[in-house]
Design a protein around this motif. Structure first.
Motif, PDB file in Angstrom:
ATOM      1  N   ASN A 369       0.810  -1.213   0.000  1.00 41.08           N
ATOM      2  CA  ASN A 369       0.000   0.000   0.000  1.00 41.08           C
ATOM      3  C   ASN A 369       0.854   1.279   0.000  1.00 41.08           C
ATOM      4  OD1 ASN A 369      -2.582  -1.041  -0.140  1.00 41.08           O
ATOM      5  ND2 ASN A 369      -2.696  -1.420   2.063  1.00 41.08           N
ATOM      6  N   TYR A 370       1.994   1.236   0.723  1.00 44.13           N
ATOM      7  CA  TYR A 370       2.805   2.456   0.776  1.00 44.13           C
ATOM      8  C   TYR A 370       3.408   2.759  -0.593  1.00 44.13           C
ATOM      9  CZ  TYR A 370       7.545   0.414   0.664  1.00 44.13           C
ATOM     10  OH  TYR A 370       8.702  -0.197   0.283  1.00 44.13           O
ATOM     11  N   LYS A 371       3.676   1.709  -1.407  1.00 42.87           N
ATOM     12  CA  LYS A 371       4.196   1.935  -2.756  1.00 42.87           C
ATOM     13  C   LYS A 371       3.098   2.481  -3.672  1.00 42.87           C
ATOM     14  CE  LYS A 371       8.028  -1.362  -2.663  1.00 42.87           C
ATOM     15  NZ  LYS A 371       8.597  -2.620  -3.163  1.00 42.87           N
ATOM     16  N   LYS A 372       1.878   2.031  -3.459  1.00 40.10           N
ATOM     17  CA  LYS A 372       0.756   2.571  -4.237  1.00 40.10           C
ATOM     18  C   LYS A 372       0.587   4.068  -3.962  1.00 40.10           C
ATOM     19  CE  LYS A 372      -1.738  -1.832  -4.117  1.00 40.10           C
ATOM     20  NZ  LYS A 372      -2.907  -2.554  -3.603  1.00 40.10           N
ATOM     21  N   LYS A 373       0.723   4.451  -2.696  1.00 37.35           N
ATOM     22  CA  LYS A 373       0.619   5.870  -2.331  1.00 37.35           C
ATOM     23  C   LYS A 373       1.797   6.665  -2.884  1.00 37.35           C
ATOM     24  CE  LYS A 373      -1.951   4.876   1.918  1.00 37.35           C
ATOM     25  NZ  LYS A 373      -1.894   4.825   3.390  1.00 37.35           N
ATOM     26  N   LEU A 374       2.988   6.051  -2.832  1.00 35.80           N
ATOM     27  CA  LEU A 374       4.176   6.709  -3.378  1.00 35.80           C
ATOM     28  C   LEU A 374       3.994   7.022  -4.855  1.00 35.80           C
ATOM     29  CD1 LEU A 374       7.367   4.936  -1.955  1.00 35.80           C
ATOM     30  CD2 LEU A 374       6.628   7.289  -1.568  1.00 35.80           C
ATOM     31  N   ILE A 375       3.437   6.078  -5.599  1.00 32.66           N
ATOM     32  CA  ILE A 375       3.227   6.270  -7.030  1.00 32.66           C
ATOM     33  C   ILE A 375       2.315   7.467  -7.283  1.00 32.66           C
ATOM     34  CG2 ILE A 375       2.103   5.251  -9.065  1.00 32.66           C
ATOM     35  CD1 ILE A 375       3.240   2.529  -8.061  1.00 32.66           C
ATOM     36  N   LEU A 376       1.217   7.552  -6.536  1.00 37.47           N
ATOM     37  CA  LEU A 376       0.285   8.668  -6.717  1.00 37.47           C
ATOM     38  C   LEU A 376       0.920  10.002  -6.319  1.00 37.47           C
ATOM     39  CD1 LEU A 376      -3.074   7.098  -5.497  1.00 37.47           C
ATOM     40  CD2 LEU A 376      -2.422   7.672  -7.830  1.00 37.47           C
ATOM     41  N   LEU A 377       1.679   9.998  -5.232  1.00 36.35           N
ATOM     42  CA  LEU A 377       2.353  11.225  -4.807  1.00 36.35           C
ATOM     43  C   LEU A 377       3.404  11.650  -5.836  1.00 36.35           C
ATOM     44  CD1 LEU A 377       2.816  10.454  -0.999  1.00 36.35           C
ATOM     45  CD2 LEU A 377       1.405  12.273  -1.976  1.00 36.35           C
ATOM     46  N   LEU A 378       4.133  10.685  -6.374  1.00 35.40           N
ATOM     47  CA  LEU A 378       5.153  10.993  -7.376  1.00 35.40           C
ATOM     48  C   LEU A 378       4.507  11.553  -8.641  1.00 35.40           C
ATOM     49  CD1 LEU A 378       8.155  10.893  -8.089  1.00 35.40           C
ATOM     50  CD2 LEU A 378       7.819   8.572  -8.908  1.00 35.40           C
ATOM     51  N   LEU A 379       3.382  10.979  -9.052  1.00 40.58           N
ATOM     52  CA  LEU A 379       2.675  11.468 -10.238  1.00 40.58           C
ATOM     53  C   LEU A 379       2.150  12.883 -10.017  1.00 40.58           C
ATOM     54  CD1 LEU A 379       0.765   8.224 -11.257  1.00 40.58           C
ATOM     55  CD2 LEU A 379       2.573   9.353 -12.568  1.00 40.58           C
ATOM     56  N   THR A 380       1.705  13.168  -8.799  1.00 37.87           N
ATOM     57  CA  THR A 380       1.260  14.530  -8.470  1.00 37.87           C
ATOM     58  C   THR A 380       2.403  15.521  -8.637  1.00 37.87           C
ATOM     59  OG1 THR A 380      -0.307  13.620  -6.873  1.00 37.87           O
ATOM     60  CG2 THR A 380       0.201  15.958  -6.688  1.00 37.87           C
ATOM     61  N   PHE A 381       3.581  15.131  -8.153  1.00 34.51           N
ATOM     62  CA  PHE A 381       4.763  15.982  -8.305  1.00 34.51           C
ATOM     63  C   PHE A 381       5.131  16.151  -9.776  1.00 34.51           C
ATOM     64  CE2 PHE A 381       9.515  15.735  -8.705  1.00 34.51           C
ATOM     65  CZ  PHE A 381       9.760  17.078  -8.443  1.00 34.51           C
ATOM     66  N   LEU A 382       5.097  15.051 -10.543  1.00 33.67           N
ATOM     67  CA  LEU A 382       5.494  15.112 -11.950  1.00 33.67           C
ATOM     68  C   LEU A 382       4.534  15.944 -12.789  1.00 33.67           C
ATOM     69  CD1 LEU A 382       6.652  11.421 -12.577  1.00 33.67           C
ATOM     70  CD2 LEU A 382       8.030  13.401 -11.958  1.00 33.67           C
ATOM     71  N   SER A 383       3.275  16.047 -12.354  1.00 33.50           N
ATOM     72  CA  SER A 383       2.312  16.853 -13.122  1.00 33.50           C
ATOM     73  C   SER A 383       2.726  18.314 -13.195  1.00 33.50           C
ATOM     74  CB  SER A 383       0.916  16.730 -12.498  1.00 33.50           C
ATOM     75  OG  SER A 383       0.898  17.319 -11.208  1.00 33.50           O
ATOM     76  N   SER A 384       3.454  18.796 -12.181  1.00 25.52           N
ATOM     77  CA  SER A 384       3.876  20.200 -12.177  1.00 25.52           C
ATOM     78  C   SER A 384       4.950  20.479 -13.216  1.00 25.52           C
ATOM     79  CB  SER A 384       4.404  20.570 -10.791  1.00 25.52           C
ATOM     80  OG  SER A 384       5.594  19.838 -10.506  1.00 25.52           O
ATOM     81  N   ILE A 385       5.677  19.443 -13.622  1.00 25.91           N
ATOM     82  CA  ILE A 385       6.784  19.642 -14.564  1.00 25.91           C
ATOM     83  C   ILE A 385       6.275  20.114 -15.917  1.00 25.91           C
ATOM     84  CG2 ILE A 385       8.705  18.480 -15.734  1.00 25.91           C
ATOM     85  CD1 ILE A 385       8.891  16.603 -13.347  1.00 25.91           C
ATOM     86  N   ILE A 386       5.067  19.689 -16.287  1.00 25.01           N
ATOM     87  CA  ILE A 386       4.493  20.083 -17.574  1.00 25.01           C
ATOM     88  C   ILE A 386       4.400  21.597 -17.688  1.00 25.01           C
ATOM     89  CG2 ILE A 386       2.343  20.054 -18.922  1.00 25.01           C
ATOM     90  CD1 ILE A 386       2.005  17.155 -17.930  1.00 25.01           C
ATOM     91  N   LEU A 387       4.057  22.272 -16.597  1.00 21.89           N
ATOM     92  CA  LEU A 387       3.888  23.728 -16.625  1.00 21.89           C
ATOM     93  C   LEU A 387       5.187  24.453 -16.951  1.00 21.89           C
ATOM     94  CD1 LEU A 387       1.567  24.155 -13.506  1.00 21.89           C
ATOM     95  CD2 LEU A 387       0.909  24.064 -15.912  1.00 21.89           C
ATOM     96  N   THR A 388       6.325  23.848 -16.644  1.00 17.85           N
ATOM     97  CA  THR A 388       7.598  24.522 -16.916  1.00 17.85           C
ATOM     98  C   THR A 388       7.853  24.657 -18.411  1.00 17.85           C
ATOM     99  OG1 THR A 388       8.911  22.485 -16.932  1.00 17.85           O
ATOM    100  CG2 THR A 388       8.595  23.546 -14.821  1.00 17.85           C
ATOM    101  N   ASN A 389       7.324  23.725 -19.199  1.00 18.12           N
ATOM    102  CA  ASN A 389       7.582  23.770 -20.634  1.00 18.12           C
ATOM    103  C   ASN A 389       6.572  24.608 -21.400  1.00 18.12           C
ATOM    104  OD1 ASN A 389       9.942  22.278 -20.766  1.00 18.12           O
ATOM    105  ND2 ASN A 389       8.852  20.332 -20.806  1.00 18.12           N
ATOM    106  N   VAL A 390       5.441  24.912 -20.795  1.00 15.68           N
ATOM    107  CA  VAL A 390       4.428  25.708 -21.476  1.00 15.68           C
ATOM    108  C   VAL A 390       4.972  27.100 -21.793  1.00 15.68           C
ATOM    109  CG1 VAL A 390       2.158  26.793 -21.230  1.00 15.68           C
ATOM    110  CG2 VAL A 390       2.498  24.418 -20.533  1.00 15.68           C
ATOM    111  N   MET A 391       5.818  27.647 -20.918  1.00 15.52           N
ATOM    112  CA  MET A 391       6.400  28.972 -21.164  1.00 15.52           C
ATOM    113  C   MET A 391       7.157  28.998 -22.480  1.00 15.52           C
ATOM    114  SD  MET A 391       7.831  30.549 -17.606  1.00 15.52           S
ATOM    115  CE  MET A 391       8.213  32.114 -18.385  1.00 15.52           C
TER     116      MET A 391
END
Length: 790
Positions: A369-391
């Motif tokens: 279960n902790y790895k399942k949560k880690l995956i979701l938390l990591l994906l949440t963090f990675l979603s912010s990276i997309i905004l850096t390239n929009v500029m």
């Protein structure tokens, strides 16, 4: 010999080889970026790093926060201390950063529950995709930011550790300090990375179990942030520091950035479509057809030696696979074109990864279960990276190089989870239905053997899926590597390729050194070295001032010539140079034009596309486009003399060394006083001929191939045609019987008559070149002028 059987070790063996193929492809790319390629567009930071103070740095129009340039200066100082060529030292540092980044992503994959072989496979693949981005320089700020982002992702997934001192566990405090430094380095290197930092703080805070840990972390990051602001405000000035983080006008302004966001997100999402997936699977099957004989052969060798020399056999098998694929380029023919689409599909990969991440709670019972949560938390963090390239007007490697490992691990774990469902109620019911149908059709009721075969087939299907999926990733890795070697360094029509004469060039480098000490000379092709050497001689002979203009994106020549940049700004690129610096350059140009210009002749589309994306109409025309138009006008009108030129290998972009007319005449004999008039007449005549031919519907190759039949500049033309894939056998005057060459509205008689007229004018043009000392350079200029749609 069976290709696939029930032995799990056999499948793992084949996946081990695929992992090694991916890893070798990554190492080949490091070698390519480190030693085989040099571009005159390098050195963006080198010119800025030469400034003494931060105040001078930002007065020159430096557009980024100060951390990376500080790191860059420290590295250069260390390199200079040991008297190493700067570009050699920077490349070694870049290669080292790439290897550390590989280890970090490998650790992330392991933390998410991936096996060692698959972790190596996917981490190598993700960095190959990252390295395939345009204008990739191994020591640039992009890999620097990449390793910071990877490190932050690792911190999210890494387990708690214990480092005791006087019975106090120092690990949480040390981790907070290290994390805070990474966050400062991130926002201190690129202002658009602020969303990444904010979302990381949120995700990281949520993972802290105790309130005291959260307070400690927030206090640490706040302390480092205050120290960062105070130090650089003191060195840069409050207004200038604030301007770095609040002024987005050089990217077109905040309104343009917001407007292009939905379009970019939709475009990125749609690129990951069923057609693309079908092409990937198709190419991967061809890849596996080449791979399997090698893998199976080594598998049998492994059985002979048992456990001895296993790693050696894996390595040999991987090398054989790689070279076998090079000999059969069709194995990844279409995949090379797919790699860029994969890199730009970050939004699509993120959406599917989030859906898969949520499904782990239903379909991944064996995953903790902790790895399942880690995956979701990591994906949440990675979603912010997309905004850096929009500029910057798109999505790219930053979106995908960390999302792809997570996405691949989720798919691979899902295939692995299928084993668990072999005894599920649904599958048992399905088996009973199948057995019942087969029993009635074939009139038998003993299902034991049939059930054994069903179970065997079920597990073989799982193994084939695992092998196919691993083959897809290895295929992408190899194709990405092959694509990088094929395209070389590319950026907005500028291309530099390895000309397969690496050893020869190095021998020439040692046997025939240039007259000038040229930075990065070891990495250059012979033609690059010779052009740089000649240009430095021209600068030494003609320049009386302490500055030149290297336009628009080749600040390398400032460092090579030890000259200051024109108007105090090393770059004229539109989304890098601020409006303040742009106005300074335009004013300086109008008042005191540079004595020497090193001019990168770029396609008109580059200026039009960039101006549409990033220009701010309220601020007027940017120097990027304004000075380019002025330079071309000045050359055509004879105000600047073309003394030298360089045409990149196998491509159409060129550099020109220009000297202002009055400086040229001052430093030459009276016989050359009217040279600018000669150059003006030659260029004007040739451009008129080009325009006339194009207007009448002739293919462009006819323009240059007419010259080929004359003896003047023969060596230049043969080289010019060869490097630009122009076949004069099918387009010159000797082949006018081919009516398909021309537009339908012209009859053959009209074409023949007009061709003769043009040929006569062309002969006059050729005659005029005989007394032109720099005829070859004028030919190259007029060639590119017409080719680039001016």
């Amino acid at each position: 010999m069976r290709i696939i059987n029930s032995d799990e070790k056999n499948i793992n063996h084949l996946i081990n080889i695929l992992s090694c193929v991916s890893f070798l492809s990554f190492l080949f790319i490091i070698f390519h970026h480190t030693f085989l390629i040099f571009s005159f567009t390098e050195g963006w930071y080198s010119s800025w790093a030469s400034t003494n103070t931060f105040s001078e740095l930002y007065s020159s129009g430096f557009p980024f926060p100060p951390i990376y340039i500080t790191f860059y200066k420290l590295v250069l100082n260390l390199i200079d201390f040991f008297s190493i060529d700067r570009y050699f030292g920077l490349r070694i540092v870049g290669g080292f950063i790439s290897l550390i980044n590989l280890w970090i992503i490998f650790r992330i994959a392991k933390n998410l529950g991936s096996k060692t072989n698959f972790s190596l496979l996917i981490s190598s693949c993700s960095l190959i995709i990252f390295s395939s981005m345009e204008a990739f320089v191994i020591y640039d700020y992009t890999p620097f930011l990449g390793i910071i982002i990877s490190s932050l992702a690792l911190i999210i997934t890494e387990k708690e550790r214990k480092i005791y001192f006087l019975r106090i566990n120092l690990f949480p405090y040390l981790r907070n300090i290290f994390t805070s430094l990474l966050l400062i380095a991130l926002i201190g290197s690129k202002q658009s990375a602020i969303p990444i930092a904010i979302l990381f703080i949120l995700v990281y805070g949520l993972t802290r179990r105790k309130k005291l840990e959260r307070i400690n972390f927030l206090s640490t990051i706040l302390l480092f942030l205050v120290l960062y602001i105070l130090y650089f405000v003191n060195n840069i000035g409050y207004e200038q520091f604030l301007d770095i983080y609040t002024n987005a006008e050089y990217k077109g302004g905040a309104d343009k950035i917001i407007k292009r966001l939905p379009k970019i997100l939709v475009s990125s999402s749609l690129k990951l479509n069923p057609g693309l997936l079908f092409r990937i699977v198709r190419e991967s099957i061809i890849f596996l057809i080449v791979f399997l004989p090698v893998g199976i052969t080594s598998l049998n060798i492994f059985k002979i030696f048992k456990s001895k020399r296993y790693l050696l056999i894996i390595l040999i098998s991987s090398f054989l696979t790689v070279f076998g694929l090079f000999l059969i380029p069709q194995a990844t023919n279409d995949m090379t074109a797919i790699v860029r689409t994969i890199r730009e599909s970050g939004v699509g990969f993120l959406i599917f990864s989030i859906l898969l991440g949520l499904s782990t709670f239903i379909f991944y019972p064996s995953l903790e279960n902790y790895k399942k949560k880690l995956i979701l938390l990591l994906l949440t963090f990675l979603s912010s990276i997309i905004l850096t390239n929009v500029m910057s007007g798109g999505t790219g490697a930053f979106d995908s190089f960390l999302i792809i490992p997570v996405f691949a691990i989720l798919i691979y774990k899902l295939i692995d989870e299928l084993k668990i469902y072999e005894n599920s109620d649904q599958l048992i019911k399905t088996k009973k239905i199948i057995f019942s149908i087969f029993g009635r059709v074939f009139n038998f009721h003993d299902y034991k053997n049939f059930e054994y075969l069903f179970k065997k087939a079920y597990f073989i299907i799982i193994k084939i899926l695992k092998l196919l999926f691993s083959g897809i990733i290895a295929c992408i890795s190899f194709a990405g590597m092959a694509d990088i070697y094929a395209k070389g360094y590319t950026w907005w029509g500028m291309v530099e390729k390895s000309d397969n004469a690496f050893l020869f060039d190095k021998l020439i480098f040692f046997k025939k050194p240039t007259r000038n000490k040229i930075p990065g000379s070891f990495f250059m092709s012979y033609d690059q070295r010779m052009y740089t050497d000649r240009s430095l001689q021209i600068i030494n002979n003609y320049s009386n001032s302490n500055n030149i203009l290297a336009f628009p994106n080749i600040p390398y020549f400032y460092e090579a010539s030890s000259k200051d940049s024109f108007a105090g700004t090393p770059l004229n690129w539109i989304d890098v140079t601020s409006s303040k610096s742009s106005e300074m350059q335009k004013n300086e140009w109008n008042q005191n034009k540079p004595e020497i210009i090193i001019f990168n002749f770029m396609h008109s589309d580059v200026y039009n596309i960039q101006a549409r994306a990033f220009s701010n109409e309220k601020l007027g025309e940017h120097s990027f486009k304004y000075i380019n138009s002025n330079i071309l006008d000045e050359i055509i009108n004879g105000k600047y003399i073309i003394l030298d030129s360089y045409l990149a290998s196998d491509t159409g972009y060129g550099l020109f060394t220009l000297v202002r007319k009055d400086i040229f005449e001052k430093n030459n004999s009276k016989s050359n006083i009217d040279y600018s008039k000669k150059q003006f007449d030659i260029i004007k005549t040739k451009l008129e001929i080009n325009a006339d031919i194009l207007k009448k519907g002739f293919p462009y190759s006819t323009i240059v191939c007419m010259d080929k039949n004359e003896n003047y500049a023969k060596e230049l033309h043969l080289d010019l045609f060869k490097k630009n894939n122009i076949d004069c056998k099918n387009s010159s005057r000797v082949n006018l019987s081919d009516k398909k060459l021309f537009k339908d509205e012209y009859s053959f008689n009209m074409i023949e008559k007009k061709t003769i007229e043009i040929s006569e004018r062309n002969n006059l043009y050729i005659e005029s070149l005989k007394d032109n000392e720099f005829a070859n350079n004028v030919v190259v200029f007029t060639y590119l002028f017409s080719l680039f749609n001016y």
